[in-house]
Write a protein that holds these residues in place. Structure first.
Motif, PDB file in Angstrom:
ATOM      1  N   ALA A  89       0.702  -1.152   0.094  1.00 15.39           N
ATOM      2  CA  ALA A  89       0.023  -0.081   0.042  1.00 15.39           C
ATOM      3  C   ALA A  89       1.027   1.185  -0.266  1.00 15.39           C
ATOM      4  O   ALA A  89       0.642   2.022  -0.791  1.00 15.39           O
ATOM      5  N   VAL A  90       1.904   1.375   0.954  1.00 15.70           N
ATOM      6  CA  VAL A  90       2.795   2.470   0.863  1.00 15.70           C
ATOM      7  C   VAL A  90       3.492   2.469  -0.482  1.00 15.70           C
ATOM      8  O   VAL A  90       3.642   3.841  -1.090  1.00 15.70           O
ATOM      9  N   ALA A  91       3.855   1.436  -1.130  1.00 23.25           N
ATOM     10  CA  ALA A  91       4.764   1.476  -2.343  1.00 23.25           C
ATOM     11  C   ALA A  91       3.660   1.992  -3.443  1.00 23.25           C
ATOM     12  O   ALA A  91       4.021   2.836  -4.250  1.00 23.25           O
ATOM     13  N   ARG A 143       7.464  13.342   5.092  1.00 20.11           N
ATOM     14  CA  ARG A 143       6.079  13.344   6.241  1.00 20.11           C
ATOM     15  C   ARG A 143       5.348  12.116   6.437  1.00 20.11           C
ATOM     16  O   ARG A 143       4.691  11.665   7.266  1.00 20.11           O
ATOM     17  N   VAL A 144       5.252  11.289   4.956  1.00 18.48           N
ATOM     18  CA  VAL A 144       4.409  10.256   4.957  1.00 18.48           C
ATOM     19  C   VAL A 144       5.366   8.853   4.821  1.00 18.48           C
ATOM     20  O   VAL A 144       5.182   7.982   5.566  1.00 18.48           O
ATOM     21  N   TYR A 145       6.011   8.879   3.780  1.00 23.48           N
ATOM     22  CA  TYR A 145       6.791   7.664   3.490  1.00 23.48           C
ATOM     23  C   TYR A 145       7.866   7.098   4.470  1.00 23.48           C
ATOM     24  O   TYR A 145       7.895   5.972   4.583  1.00 23.48           O
ATOM     25  N   ASP A 146       8.699   7.783   4.821  1.00 28.18           N
ATOM     26  CA  ASP A 146       9.606   7.370   5.812  1.00 28.18           C
ATOM     27  C   ASP A 146       9.166   6.873   6.843  1.00 28.18           C
ATOM     28  O   ASP A 146       9.579   6.065   7.493  1.00 28.18           O
ATOM     29  N   PRO A 147       8.280   7.863   7.506  1.00 23.17           N
ATOM     30  CA  PRO A 147       7.731   7.204   8.732  1.00 23.17           C
ATOM     31  C   PRO A 147       6.855   5.993   8.628  1.00 23.17           C
ATOM     32  O   PRO A 147       6.913   4.996   9.506  1.00 23.17           O
ATOM     33  N   ALA A 148       6.339   5.752   7.594  1.00 20.12           N
ATOM     34  CA  ALA A 148       5.323   4.451   7.194  1.00 20.12           C
ATOM     35  C   ALA A 148       6.297   3.230   7.104  1.00 20.12           C
ATOM     36  O   ALA A 148       6.231   2.255   7.842  1.00 20.12           O
ATOM     37  N   LEU A 149       7.496   3.629   6.547  1.00 21.45           N
ATOM     38  CA  LEU A 149       8.670   2.582   6.296  1.00 21.45           C
ATOM     39  C   LEU A 149       9.066   2.255   7.600  1.00 21.45           C
ATOM     40  O   LEU A 149       9.520   1.180   8.146  1.00 21.45           O
ATOM     41  N   ALA A 150       9.554   3.228   8.518  1.00 22.51           N
ATOM     42  CA  ALA A 150      10.207   3.046   9.687  1.00 22.51           C
ATOM     43  C   ALA A 150       9.037   2.231  10.728  1.00 22.51           C
ATOM     44  O   ALA A 150       9.737   1.244  11.203  1.00 22.51           O
ATOM     45  N   ALA A 151       7.906   2.575  10.589  1.00 24.77           N
ATOM     46  CA  ALA A 151       6.859   1.669  11.453  1.00 24.77           C
ATOM     47  C   ALA A 151       6.846   0.417  10.809  1.00 24.77           C
ATOM     48  O   ALA A 151       6.762  -0.454  11.597  1.00 24.77           O
ATOM     49  N   LEU A 152       6.912  -0.017   9.608  1.00 29.28           N
ATOM     50  CA  LEU A 152       6.683  -1.135   9.075  1.00 29.28           C
ATOM     51  C   LEU A 152       8.042  -1.944   9.371  1.00 29.28           C
ATOM     52  O   LEU A 152       8.172  -3.069   9.843  1.00 29.28           O
TER      53      LEU A 152
END
Length: 114
Positions: free
Chosen positions: A18-20, A87-96
């Motif tokens: 989903a992030v990708a 704001r969005v991509y890096d935090p989402a990857l870090a959370a994953l």
């Protein structure tokens, strides 16, 4: 492998996809915008050179102004992508990455093998 691990792995994979997909949509939109701006300028050069030669001020033509706008558009679109990624991509990857401890272990083991 327990069913719970399989589900969490499947959830992590879906979240990663989903992030990708979100990243791809933004990149495609920004690329399309840049292509439109650039080729719009080139089309004006090819089909309306007299318009681009019109003077806005002494020594400053519409072509120079629009050429500078193409460069500024590239900067703005790049800033837009970087801002979104921070704001969005890096935090989402870090959370994953934090949710999937295996990712961190694989990265650590790369250096241990050599």
């Amino acid at each position: 492998m327990t069913p719970r691990t399989a589900t969490s792995t499947s959830d992590a994979l879906q979240a990663t996809r989903a992030v990708a997909a979100q990243r791809w949509r933004l990149a495609a939109t920004l690329t399309a915008a840049m292509v439109f701006v650039y080729f719009g300028f080139i089309a004006l050069v090819a089909f309306r050179p007299a318009l681009l030669g019109t003077l806005v001020a002494d020594g400053l033509s519409v072509g120079i102004v629009l050429g500078a706008c193409v460069i500024v558009a590239a900067w703005v679109l790049t800033w837009t992508y970087i801002s979104w990624a921070n704001r969005v991509y890096d935090p989402a990857l870090a959370a994953l990455k934090g949710a999937d401890g295996a990712t961190d272990n694989r990265q650590d083991n790369v250096g241990a093998r050599s």
